[in-house]
Design an enzyme around this catalytic site. Structure first.
Site, PDB file in Angstrom:
ATOM      1  CB  THR A 197      -0.872  -0.013   1.276  1.00 26.70           C
ATOM      2  OG1 THR A 197      -1.869  -1.016   1.106  1.00 26.70           O
ATOM      3  CG2 THR A 197      -1.550   1.324   1.549  1.00 26.70           C
ATOM      4  CG  ASP A 228      -6.303   0.868   6.919  1.00 27.58           C
ATOM      5  OD1 ASP A 228      -6.256  -0.030   6.039  1.00 27.58           O
ATOM      6  OD2 ASP A 228      -5.289   1.461   7.320  1.00 27.58           O
TER       7      ASP A 228
HETATM    8  N1  ASP Z   1      -4.281  -1.355   4.892  1.00 30.90           N
HETATM    9  C1  ASP Z   1      -4.620  -1.935   3.625  1.00 30.90           C
HETATM   10  C2  ASP Z   1      -5.975  -2.572   3.724  1.00 30.90           C
HETATM   11  O1  ASP Z   1      -6.268  -3.189   4.734  1.00 30.90           O
HETATM   12  C3  ASP Z   1      -3.635  -2.977   3.161  1.00 30.90           C
HETATM   13  C4  ASP Z   1      -2.180  -2.610   3.289  1.00 30.90           C
HETATM   14  O2  ASP Z   1      -1.824  -1.627   3.901  1.00 30.90           O
HETATM   15  O3  ASP Z   1      -1.340  -3.338   2.734  1.00 30.90           O
HETATM   16  O4  ASP Z   1      -6.703  -2.519   2.777  1.00 30.90           O
END
Ligand code: ASP
Length: 328
Positions: A197, A228
């Site tokens: 991300t 999130d």
């Molecule tokens: N936080 C992101 C989600 O849960 C995934 C990530 O940060 O890799 O969609």
């Protein structure tokens, strides 16, 4: 030439000073002219990472950092810096956002993003988009062109059409690497993989903070699942009075604990410096391996905390800091 040498020396000095530290700059006595921190996701263990992939991560972070630094150094706004940095990371197949988005349980891609302006707490977000090339830009349009904060799925796609933002076929988001990851996660019935991300927080010369986050979500996530990243207060937050924050990790935990807002609240109510607030939230509120966050205070102090094996990140400021890091 002399000026150039002096500038270079200052940069080297900063880099050497910071080598081996937890990537937390000391609290500046006065507000720095500008500062920027960005991330390319929580990592398992950067030491065991494929060498070529590591190189791609570092190159992508470095390119994005240069773009953001340029915007801020030339007097551009923190919102522009955040949007442009995240667009660059979204276009880079190395990261789980835009082009390199992970696959969901149906073998498709559903992308989420949010952006927030710390000067007035305006914010915008999109979730579950399938054809929008740069979700961060659509999130910014939700902020500036609607009276809403979050548009999802078909509604967000319709809005993308009205705004005439670049659209792509869903297959644009297909990459061999993420397809292989998806097959592996499905095969192992493993817990949903998280990695890659992207996010950015910037402080501009006018003292305004902006923050943004963009993701493909978790590998093999259930259709319709929203994490999130597009949830203001969970994955992204910005308030000029305290800090800006962008998170990465298991989104459900970040939503449950309102993580991005919690960092800001600890600064506001407990009068903690940003580094202490970030440390408390990542190590005392979240559980080991939940994820990571970057934060930037209104004076330009940078924090990057993770309870995973690593965090792909980069930072720069007007005092000469220039750094790309994956591990401790
Ligand atoms: N936080 C992101 C989600 O849960 C995934 C990530 O940060 O890799 O969609």
């Amino acid at each position: 030439m002399v000026v150039l040498r002096a500038g270079l020396a200052a940069v080297l000095f900063e880099v050497l000073q910071l080598a081996g530290t937890a990537f937390v700059a000391a609290q500046p006595a006065q507000r720095l002219e500008y500062a920027i921190v960005l991330h390319g996701g929580a990592l398992d263990d950067p030491e065991t990472m494929d060498r070529e992939l590591r190189r791609q991560y570092e190159a992508g972070l470095g390119r994005a950092l240069e773009i953001g630094k340029q915007v801020l150094a030339t007097g551009g706004s923190s919102l522009d810096a955040v949007e442009q940095v995240i667009r660059s990371l979204e276009d880079d197949p190395t990261f789980n956002a835009g082009k390199g988005a992970v696959y969901n349980s149906e073998g498709g891609h559903e992308l989420d993003a949010s952006i927030m302006d710390g000067s007035n707490r305006a914010c915008g977000a999109v979730a579950g988009v399938r054809t929008v090339k740069n979700p961060i830009s659509l999130a910014r349009l939700v902020m500036t062109r609607t009276r809403h904060v979050l548009l999802v799925a078909d509604g967000a796609e319709k809005f993308a059409g009205e705004m005439e933002v670049p659209r792509v076929e869903p297959s644009y988001f297909d990459t061999d690497r993420q397809h292989k990851n998806w097959l592996e996660v499905r095969e192992r019935q493993a817990k949903q993989g998280k990695k890659g991300t992207v996010g950015c927080v910037a402080l501009d010369k006018r003292g305004n903070i902006a923050a943004g986050t963009s993701t493909g979500g978790l590998t093999n996530k259930k259709y319709g699942r929203v994490g999130d990243s597009p949830i203001v207060g969970a994955g992204t937050y910005a308030d000029n009075a305290t800090c800006g924050v962008s998170c990465t990790g298991t989104g459900e935990e970040f939503i449950r604990n309102a993580v991005a807002h919690d960092v800001s609240a600890r600064m506001r109510f407990l009068k903690l410096p940003v580094a202490a607030a970030a440390r408390q939230v990542v190590h005392e509120v979240l559980k080991p391996d939940d994820g990571a966050l970057i934060a930037l205070s209104s004076t330009g102090e940078i924090a990057a905390e993770f309870n995973t094996g690593g965090l792909a990140r980069a930072a720069a400021n007007s005092a000469g800091l220039l750094e790309v890091k994956l591990g401790k």
